[in-house]
Write an enzyme that holds these catalytic residues in place. Sequence first.
Site, PDB file in Angstrom:
ATOM      1  N   GLY A 196       0.814  -1.202   0.000  1.00 11.71           N
ATOM      2  CA  GLY A 196       0.000   0.000   0.000  1.00 11.71           C
ATOM      3  C   GLY A 196       0.846   1.249   0.000  1.00 11.71           C
ATOM      4  O   GLY A 196       2.037   1.189   0.287  1.00 11.71           O
ATOM      5  N   PRO A 198       2.552   4.858   1.030  1.00 14.43           N
ATOM      6  CA  PRO A 198       3.169   5.237   2.301  1.00 14.43           C
ATOM      7  C   PRO A 198       2.156   5.905   3.235  1.00 14.43           C
ATOM      8  O   PRO A 198       1.268   6.609   2.779  1.00 14.43           O
ATOM      9  CB  PRO A 198       4.236   6.267   1.898  1.00 14.43           C
ATOM     10  CG  PRO A 198       4.423   6.105   0.448  1.00 14.43           C
ATOM     11  CD  PRO A 198       3.173   5.524  -0.114  1.00 14.43           C
ATOM     12  N   THR A 200      -0.172   4.596   5.109  1.00 14.16           N
ATOM     13  CA  THR A 200      -1.507   4.031   5.264  1.00 14.16           C
ATOM     14  C   THR A 200      -1.596   3.127   6.488  1.00 14.16           C
ATOM     15  O   THR A 200      -2.640   2.556   6.762  1.00 14.16           O
ATOM     16  CB  THR A 200      -1.912   3.209   4.024  1.00 14.16           C
ATOM     17  OG1 THR A 200      -0.807   2.390   3.652  1.00 14.16           O
ATOM     18  CG2 THR A 200      -2.279   4.115   2.877  1.00 14.16           C
ATOM     19  N   GLY A 201      -0.507   2.972   7.221  1.00 14.36           N
ATOM     20  CA  GLY A 201      -0.570   2.233   8.463  1.00 14.36           C
ATOM     21  C   GLY A 201      -0.042   0.811   8.385  1.00 14.36           C
ATOM     22  O   GLY A 201      -0.427  -0.033   9.196  1.00 14.36           O
ATOM     23  N   HIS A 418     -15.839   9.152 -15.279  1.00 12.95           N
ATOM     24  CA  HIS A 418     -15.098   8.120 -16.007  1.00 12.95           C
ATOM     25  C   HIS A 418     -15.361   6.732 -15.402  1.00 12.95           C
ATOM     26  O   HIS A 418     -15.708   5.788 -16.118  1.00 12.95           O
ATOM     27  CB  HIS A 418     -13.607   8.479 -15.954  1.00 12.95           C
ATOM     28  CG  HIS A 418     -12.708   7.525 -16.648  1.00 12.95           C
ATOM     29  ND1 HIS A 418     -12.106   7.812 -17.846  1.00 12.95           N
ATOM     30  CD2 HIS A 418     -12.280   6.273 -16.310  1.00 12.95           C
ATOM     31  CE1 HIS A 418     -11.362   6.788 -18.219  1.00 12.95           C
ATOM     32  NE2 HIS A 418     -11.443   5.836 -17.304  1.00 12.95           N
ATOM     33  N   GLU A 419     -15.232   6.648 -14.106  1.00 16.87           N
ATOM     34  CA  GLU A 419     -15.385   5.327 -13.472  1.00 16.87           C
ATOM     35  C   GLU A 419     -16.827   4.839 -13.550  1.00 16.87           C
ATOM     36  O   GLU A 419     -17.079   3.650 -13.784  1.00 16.87           O
ATOM     37  CB  GLU A 419     -14.913   5.376 -12.010  1.00 16.87           C
ATOM     38  CG  GLU A 419     -13.424   5.659 -11.845  1.00 16.87           C
ATOM     39  CD  GLU A 419     -12.528   4.687 -12.610  1.00 16.87           C
ATOM     40  OE1 GLU A 419     -12.903   3.510 -12.758  1.00 16.87           O
ATOM     41  OE2 GLU A 419     -11.459   5.135 -13.073  1.00 16.87           O
ATOM     42  N   ASP A 495      -6.875   2.401 -20.584  1.00 17.26           N
ATOM     43  CA  ASP A 495      -8.054   1.744 -21.139  1.00 17.26           C
ATOM     44  C   ASP A 495      -7.888   1.545 -22.637  1.00 17.26           C
ATOM     45  O   ASP A 495      -8.184   0.480 -23.180  1.00 17.26           O
ATOM     46  CB  ASP A 495      -9.311   2.599 -20.917  1.00 17.26           C
ATOM     47  CG  ASP A 495      -9.581   2.858 -19.456  1.00 17.26           C
ATOM     48  OD1 ASP A 495      -9.150   2.036 -18.631  1.00 17.26           O
ATOM     49  OD2 ASP A 495     -10.222   3.877 -19.144  1.00 17.26           O
TER      50      ASP A 495
HETATM   51  P1  ADP Z   1       3.285   2.990   6.583  1.00 11.68           P
HETATM   52  O1  ADP Z   1       4.083   1.965   7.300  1.00 11.68           O
HETATM   53  O2  ADP Z   1       2.162   2.403   5.784  1.00 11.68           O
HETATM   54  O3  ADP Z   1       4.080   3.958   5.783  1.00 11.68           O
HETATM   55  P2  ADP Z   1       2.792   3.902   9.237  1.00 11.68           P
HETATM   56  O4  ADP Z   1       2.255   2.673   9.836  1.00 11.68           O
HETATM   57  O5  ADP Z   1       4.209   4.206   9.485  1.00 11.68           O
HETATM   58  O6  ADP Z   1       2.543   3.888   7.669  1.00 11.68           O
HETATM   59  O7  ADP Z   1       1.886   5.125   9.675  1.00 11.68           O
HETATM   60  C1  ADP Z   1       2.418   6.296  10.222  1.00 11.68           C
HETATM   61  C2  ADP Z   1       1.510   6.883  11.258  1.00 11.68           C
HETATM   62  O8  ADP Z   1       0.278   7.323  10.666  1.00 11.68           O
HETATM   63  C3  ADP Z   1       1.102   5.896  12.303  1.00 11.68           C
HETATM   64  O9  ADP Z   1       2.001   5.858  13.347  1.00 11.68           O
HETATM   65  C4  ADP Z   1      -0.259   6.413  12.751  1.00 11.68           C
HETATM   66  O10 ADP Z   1      -0.130   7.433  13.708  1.00 11.68           O
HETATM   67  C5  ADP Z   1      -0.809   7.016  11.492  1.00 11.68           C
HETATM   68  N1  ADP Z   1      -1.687   6.075  10.796  1.00 11.68           N
HETATM   69  C6  ADP Z   1      -1.464   5.564   9.563  1.00 11.68           C
HETATM   70  N2  ADP Z   1      -2.459   4.744   9.192  1.00 11.68           N
HETATM   71  C7  ADP Z   1      -3.333   4.712  10.211  1.00 11.68           C
HETATM   72  C8  ADP Z   1      -4.570   4.031  10.419  1.00 11.68           C
HETATM   73  N3  ADP Z   1      -5.103   3.220   9.498  1.00 11.68           N
HETATM   74  N4  ADP Z   1      -5.197   4.235  11.601  1.00 11.68           N
HETATM   75  C9  ADP Z   1      -4.682   5.058  12.521  1.00 11.68           C
HETATM   76  N5  ADP Z   1      -3.529   5.717  12.383  1.00 11.68           N
HETATM   77  C10 ADP Z   1      -2.847   5.573  11.242  1.00 11.68           C
HETATM   78 ZN    ZN Z   2     -10.650   3.959 -17.179  1.00 12.46          ZN
END
Ligand code: ADP
Ligand code: ZN
Length: 612
Positions: A196, A198, A200-201, A418-419, A495
Amino acid sequence: MEKHQKFSLWYALIGIWVVLILQNLLIAFFSVQTIPYSQFLKLLKENKITEVAITANKIQGKMRVDGEEGKEVLFRTIRVDPDLSELLDQHGVVFKGEIESTFLRDLLSWVIPVLLLGAVWYVAMKRITGQQPGFMTIGKNKARIYMENELNVTFKDVAGVDEAKQELIEIIEFLKEPAKFAEIGGKLPKGVLLVGPPGTGKTLLAKAVAGESHVPFFSMSGSEFVEMFVGLGAARVRDLFEQAKQKAPCIIFIDELDALGKARGMGVVGGHDEREQTLNQLLVEMDGFDPKTGVILMAATNRPEILDPALLRPGRFDRHILVDRPDKQGRIEILKVHLKSVKVADDVDVEKLATMTPGMVGADLANLVNEAALLAVRRKKRVVGMDEFSEAVERIVAGLEKKNRLINKHEREIVAYHEIGHALVALSLPGTDPVQKISIIPRGIAALGYTMQVPTEDRFLMRKTELLNRIATLLGGRAAEELMLGDISTGAHNDLARATDIARSMIKEYGMSKNIGHVYLVREKRSRFLDTGLEPAGDYSEATAEMIDREIRQIIAEQYDVALGILRSNSKALEQGARLLLEKETITGDELKQLLAADLTASTVDEVKREA
Ligand code: ADP
Ligand code: ZN
């Protein structure tokens, strides 16, 4: 990295300089004059020699210095005269038959500088790696071991990624009781790859798995593995696994897997031996451990496409979990998690905040809450109000827009039409894969939005009408743009490429063109080595080539008209669907179907007209 290398260069220069100065001093201090034998004899006769040590061919000793009372210097000369002792006796020189040990001098002039250099190297290494250097520890890695009490992250701290969590539950159960799983004989993945964008957790999720199952968490970044010294990365990998096995059950987490897992033989010519070695070691370790021991390897990447295929084979990172950008509902949940840690005013509306932050990921939202809190502190407020949040949103959006990470409002509208265009054509034509999900959340780098069609069964044969319908569906996106906005965008290039590929295959491989007939026009690909580059472009005439081109264009044009027709007669559903999509960011195929059904009954009564 660059900064570190500069550091060590300075240390080395200073070190060399210090050694040179010291050596000069020492040599001056212990200086030994080499004098000719004749001078030695002369000095001897002048009673200036006080002491000598003689070997078969060398004489060393002390002599007085002219003019300075009591001062003596060392001298050295070659022994020529075999019979010296009488002469020495005559002049009252103390003599012995062996050379005085030079141990002390050697020690001071060589050993100490060498030690000094070593010390300089030690300090420099310490700066670079942040750990004790030395040959004993060279492979000891920097992976920090978080134990459970340090790591109190749970699933509650990760929001908006329910699907990913669902997939990880099994792993948690396994880590809690690896023995039980081993007994039953269930097969478990060794490696879980979190994919995923950067922020996104992904890291947070991995930590939460460790936190939920109360096991140690070893983490390391892929870029940390790739060190300056060849072989060090591989040693690190070995070490990491060794440590982890001792602490099993546990989790090893490798962030930025792509930094070390790039496909081998890719990139710089001749370089990156080190990375390859490290990667090979990782593969060896992965193959070598038994998942029953309870070690689970997790890794994160935002570029799965560049990973070495060997990493993704069964028995390695064979389970992939998508951790995508959150939609509006997801953002609401993430915001709630982070709002817990600050005092918020009553006027703060989480849903409104989520609406204001399309395209932002968890890390951006955490940052947003933090910024707003800082603003409130600066304004000496007791609680964080909506004003602070709005201002923080503006700041972050500006920052992200500069980095081209957010799409603007106008673009979102284009993407939405589009979608929905793709989805409506797919829903209206038989033989296309059912539409599961429609989204305008950008995914990856290329696609701004996506329509997810999942085949219901594996297919081995495709009928001509199915292929044509597929082409129409692919063209539905552009048709919708033209119909609703009166203009077309570059968003359809992928497409178009796919639609054209299908059309070309229909003609050249499947013999589905009436004008050209049931012929196969693709020359078998020869191996590259035999390709002289002189062969004709195809086994058909120039005229046929032209005909193929014409046919492809005709198929595309016809299917584009089909798509346009479908969308024209469902323009109300198209409009409403796009609006719903803009609001919710993701909608299901079923939701769109309902709109479509309503439109079908309505459109028989009145013709919907749209302005501009
Ligand atoms: P990645 O590893 O995907 O780059 P991280 O896990 O390092 O992202 O996320 C960085 C910070 O962003 C986390 O420490 C948190 O505070 C916040 N964060 C990211 N995604 C989430 C989520 N889904 N829920 C809650 N906090 C999140
Ligand atoms: Zn398309």
